[in-house]
Design a protein around this motif. Structure first.
Motif, PDB file in Angstrom:
ATOM      1  N   ALA A 152      -9.482   8.518  16.683  1.00 46.81           N
ATOM      2  CA  ALA A 152      -9.740   9.470  15.617  1.00 46.81           C
ATOM      3  C   ALA A 152      -8.761   9.529  14.726  1.00 46.81           C
ATOM      4  CB  ALA A 152     -10.176  10.719  16.383  1.00 46.81           C
ATOM      5  N   ILE A 153      -7.759   9.786  15.081  1.00 47.33           N
ATOM      6  CA  ILE A 153      -6.460   9.960  14.225  1.00 47.33           C
ATOM      7  C   ILE A 153      -5.070   9.426  15.111  1.00 47.33           C
ATOM      8  CG2 ILE A 153      -5.959  12.198  15.273  1.00 47.33           C
ATOM      9  CD1 ILE A 153      -5.066  13.142  12.205  1.00 47.33           C
ATOM     10  N   VAL A 154      -4.144   9.099  14.446  1.00 44.11           N
ATOM     11  CA  VAL A 154      -2.859   8.613  14.747  1.00 44.11           C
ATOM     12  C   VAL A 154      -1.687   9.397  14.658  1.00 44.11           C
ATOM     13  CG1 VAL A 154      -1.219   6.686  14.787  1.00 44.11           C
ATOM     14  CG2 VAL A 154      -3.678   5.995  14.598  1.00 44.11           C
ATOM     15  N   LEU A 155      -1.194   9.909  15.400  1.00 43.66           N
ATOM     16  CA  LEU A 155      -0.006  10.957  15.430  1.00 43.66           C
ATOM     17  C   LEU A 155       1.100  10.422  15.697  1.00 43.66           C
ATOM     18  CD1 LEU A 155      -1.745  14.007  17.066  1.00 43.66           C
ATOM     19  CD2 LEU A 155      -1.716  13.468  14.550  1.00 43.66           C
ATOM     20  N   GLU A 156       2.215  10.477  14.594  1.00 43.33           N
ATOM     21  CA  GLU A 156       3.545   9.821  14.802  1.00 43.33           C
ATOM     22  C   GLU A 156       4.501  10.768  14.488  1.00 43.33           C
ATOM     23  OE1 GLU A 156       2.993   6.946  11.621  1.00 43.33           O
ATOM     24  OE2 GLU A 156       2.373   5.451  12.735  1.00 43.33           O
ATOM     25  N   PRO A 157       5.129  11.182  15.874  1.00 42.21           N
ATOM     26  CA  PRO A 157       6.172  12.429  15.860  1.00 42.21           C
ATOM     27  C   PRO A 157       7.257  11.797  15.504  1.00 42.21           C
ATOM     28  CG  PRO A 157       5.632  11.422  18.211  1.00 42.21           C
ATOM     29  CD  PRO A 157       4.561  10.781  17.297  1.00 42.21           C
ATOM     30  N   PRO A 158       8.068  12.800  14.638  1.00 42.22           N
ATOM     31  CA  PRO A 158       9.343  12.408  14.359  1.00 42.22           C
ATOM     32  C   PRO A 158      10.520  12.490  15.397  1.00 42.22           C
ATOM     33  CG  PRO A 158       8.775  14.354  13.338  1.00 42.22           C
ATOM     34  CD  PRO A 158       7.620  13.952  13.921  1.00 42.22           C
ATOM     35  N   MET A 161     -19.353  22.748  24.007  1.00 40.71           N
ATOM     36  CA  MET A 161     -18.688  22.846  22.834  1.00 40.71           C
ATOM     37  C   MET A 161     -18.761  21.686  21.798  1.00 40.71           C
ATOM     38  SD  MET A 161     -14.401  22.397  22.782  1.00 40.71           S
ATOM     39  CE  MET A 161     -14.037  23.867  23.573  1.00 40.71           C
ATOM     40  N   PRO A 162     -19.275  21.826  20.572  1.00 44.98           N
ATOM     41  CA  PRO A 162     -19.363  20.613  19.687  1.00 44.98           C
ATOM     42  C   PRO A 162     -18.179  20.102  19.720  1.00 44.98           C
ATOM     43  CG  PRO A 162     -19.870  22.831  18.666  1.00 44.98           C
ATOM     44  CD  PRO A 162     -19.638  23.081  20.246  1.00 44.98           C
ATOM     45  N   THR A 163     -18.107  18.676  19.162  1.00 41.84           N
ATOM     46  CA  THR A 163     -17.243  17.940  18.696  1.00 41.84           C
ATOM     47  C   THR A 163     -16.754  18.127  17.290  1.00 41.84           C
ATOM     48  OG1 THR A 163     -17.584  16.176  20.365  1.00 41.84           O
ATOM     49  CG2 THR A 163     -16.114  15.624  18.827  1.00 41.84           C
ATOM     50  N   PRO A 164     -15.672  18.470  16.992  1.00 47.30           N
ATOM     51  CA  PRO A 164     -15.258  18.756  15.572  1.00 47.30           C
ATOM     52  C   PRO A 164     -15.262  17.369  14.801  1.00 47.30           C
ATOM     53  CG  PRO A 164     -13.364  19.255  16.943  1.00 47.30           C
ATOM     54  CD  PRO A 164     -14.405  18.747  17.913  1.00 47.30           C
ATOM     55  N   ALA A 165     -15.561  17.327  13.489  1.00 47.63           N
ATOM     56  CA  ALA A 165     -15.672  16.193  12.869  1.00 47.63           C
ATOM     57  C   ALA A 165     -14.204  15.468  12.582  1.00 47.63           C
ATOM     58  CB  ALA A 165     -16.154  16.191  11.270  1.00 47.63           C
ATOM     59  N   LEU A 166     -14.256  14.153  12.280  1.00 51.52           N
ATOM     60  CA  LEU A 166     -13.051  13.530  12.297  1.00 51.52           C
ATOM     61  C   LEU A 166     -12.198  14.120  11.158  1.00 51.52           C
ATOM     62  CD1 LEU A 166     -11.006  11.214  12.614  1.00 51.52           C
ATOM     63  CD2 LEU A 166     -12.382   9.721  11.162  1.00 51.52           C
ATOM     64  N   GLU A 167     -12.847  14.549   9.903  1.00 50.17           N
ATOM     65  CA  GLU A 167     -11.988  15.217   8.870  1.00 50.17           C
ATOM     66  C   GLU A 167     -11.183  16.498   9.130  1.00 50.17           C
ATOM     67  OE1 GLU A 167     -15.184  15.539   6.211  1.00 50.17           O
ATOM     68  OE2 GLU A 167     -15.268  13.504   5.739  1.00 50.17           O
ATOM     69  N   THR A 168     -11.928  17.359   9.993  1.00 47.37           N
ATOM     70  CA  THR A 168     -11.478  18.402  10.594  1.00 47.37           C
ATOM     71  C   THR A 168     -10.251  18.369  11.476  1.00 47.37           C
ATOM     72  OG1 THR A 168     -13.797  19.611  10.491  1.00 47.37           O
ATOM     73  CG2 THR A 168     -12.058  20.797  12.036  1.00 47.37           C
ATOM     74  N   ILE A 169     -10.509  17.340  12.090  1.00 45.49           N
ATOM     75  CA  ILE A 169      -9.218  16.946  13.314  1.00 45.49           C
ATOM     76  C   ILE A 169      -7.957  16.515  12.621  1.00 45.49           C
ATOM     77  CG2 ILE A 169      -8.435  15.351  15.073  1.00 45.49           C
ATOM     78  CD1 ILE A 169     -11.610  15.167  15.769  1.00 45.49           C
ATOM     79  N   ALA A 170      -8.316  15.552  11.554  1.00 44.96           N
ATOM     80  CA  ALA A 170      -7.246  15.238  10.678  1.00 44.96           C
ATOM     81  C   ALA A 170      -6.591  16.301   9.924  1.00 44.96           C
ATOM     82  CB  ALA A 170      -7.828  13.890   9.899  1.00 44.96           C
ATOM     83  N   GLN A 171      -7.593  17.201   9.308  1.00 48.74           N
ATOM     84  CA  GLN A 171      -6.763  18.526   8.598  1.00 48.74           C
ATOM     85  C   GLN A 171      -6.058  19.436   9.441  1.00 48.74           C
ATOM     86  OE1 GLN A 171     -10.469  19.956   6.710  1.00 48.74           O
ATOM     87  NE2 GLN A 171     -10.500  18.471   5.201  1.00 48.74           N
ATOM     88  N   THR A 172      -6.473  19.534  10.611  1.00 47.36           N
ATOM     89  CA  THR A 172      -5.854  20.545  11.562  1.00 47.36           C
ATOM     90  C   THR A 172      -4.407  19.776  11.825  1.00 47.36           C
ATOM     91  OG1 THR A 172      -7.987  21.330  12.465  1.00 47.36           O
ATOM     92  CG2 THR A 172      -5.931  21.628  13.808  1.00 47.36           C
ATOM     93  N   ALA A 173      -4.669  18.676  12.218  1.00 48.41           N
ATOM     94  CA  ALA A 173      -3.215  17.875  12.767  1.00 48.41           C
ATOM     95  C   ALA A 173      -2.276  17.924  11.462  1.00 48.41           C
ATOM     96  CB  ALA A 173      -3.632  16.390  13.063  1.00 48.41           C
ATOM     97  N   ALA A 174      -2.880  17.516  10.134  1.00 50.21           N
ATOM     98  CA  ALA A 174      -1.931  17.558   9.011  1.00 50.21           C
ATOM     99  C   ALA A 174      -1.233  18.771   8.736  1.00 50.21           C
ATOM    100  CB  ALA A 174      -2.648  17.114   7.783  1.00 50.21           C
ATOM    101  N   SER A 175      -1.971  19.953   8.942  1.00 51.15           N
ATOM    102  CA  SER A 175      -1.547  21.190   8.681  1.00 51.15           C
ATOM    103  C   SER A 175      -0.506  21.728   9.719  1.00 51.15           C
ATOM    104  CB  SER A 175      -2.816  22.351   8.529  1.00 51.15           C
ATOM    105  OG  SER A 175      -3.330  22.524   9.654  1.00 51.15           O
ATOM    106  N   ARG A 176      -0.868  21.183  10.818  1.00 51.63           N
ATOM    107  CA  ARG A 176       0.288  21.729  12.106  1.00 51.63           C
ATOM    108  C   ARG A 176       1.418  20.775  12.002  1.00 51.63           C
ATOM    109  NH1 ARG A 176      -2.755  23.817  17.581  1.00 51.63           N
ATOM    110  NH2 ARG A 176      -0.380  23.911  18.411  1.00 51.63           N
ATOM    111  N   PHE A 177       1.257  19.579  11.894  1.00 56.64           N
ATOM    112  CA  PHE A 177       2.402  18.690  12.020  1.00 56.64           C
ATOM    113  C   PHE A 177       2.872  18.002  10.668  1.00 56.64           C
ATOM    114  CE2 PHE A 177      -0.392  18.350  15.828  1.00 56.64           C
ATOM    115  CZ  PHE A 177       0.414  19.384  16.675  1.00 56.64           C
ATOM    116  N   GLY A 178       2.436  18.147   9.634  1.00 52.12           N
ATOM    117  CA  GLY A 178       2.719  17.696   8.398  1.00 52.12           C
ATOM    118  C   GLY A 178       2.134  16.382   8.055  1.00 52.12           C
ATOM    119  N   ALA A 179       1.772  16.231   6.711  1.00 50.24           N
ATOM    120  CA  ALA A 179       1.003  14.668   6.536  1.00 50.24           C
ATOM    121  C   ALA A 179       1.721  13.782   7.011  1.00 50.24           C
ATOM    122  CB  ALA A 179       0.770  14.928   5.013  1.00 50.24           C
ATOM    123  N   ALA A 180       3.240  13.684   6.724  1.00 49.08           N
ATOM    124  CA  ALA A 180       3.916  12.193   7.312  1.00 49.08           C
ATOM    125  C   ALA A 180       3.769  12.038   8.717  1.00 49.08           C
ATOM    126  CB  ALA A 180       5.219  12.607   6.975  1.00 49.08           C
ATOM    127  N   ALA A 181       3.286  13.003   9.648  1.00 50.07           N
ATOM    128  CA  ALA A 181       3.071  12.829  10.910  1.00 50.07           C
ATOM    129  C   ALA A 181       1.763  12.251  11.355  1.00 50.07           C
ATOM    130  CB  ALA A 181       3.560  13.784  12.010  1.00 50.07           C
TER     131      ALA A 181
END
Length: 72
Positions: free
Chosen positions: A37-43, A1-21
């Motif tokens: 790759a990305i920092v997630l900050e759950p509310p 399975m190829p590793t998704p690009a950092l931009e793809t991971i960040a975009q997916t996370a932002a669309s799922r959890f919101g840009a603020a998270a």
């Protein structure tokens, strides 16, 4: 399975959890010289559970971090 690009991971996370998270990693987020790759900050606990579920589905490693004070 190829590793998704950092931009793809960040975009997916932002669309799922919101840009603020989601934010880009900084040098302060590095652990033993390795930056995430990305920092997630759950509310809240519910979103934390969703983030962990997503990371598991995507087969991503997770490093739990407190407020970053390095007092622990």
């Amino acid at each position: 399975m190829p590793t998704p690009a950092l931009e793809t991971i960040a975009q997916t996370a932002a669309s799922r959890f919101g840009a603020a998270a989601c934010r880009p990693a900084t040098s302060a987020d590095s652990v033993s010289g390795v930056s995430p790759a990305i920092v997630l900050e759950p509310p809240d606990v519910q979103v934390l559970g969703e983030m962990l579920r997503w990371a598991n589905e995507e087969r991503r490693s997770v490093v739990v971090r407190g407020a970053g004070t390095k007092l622990a």
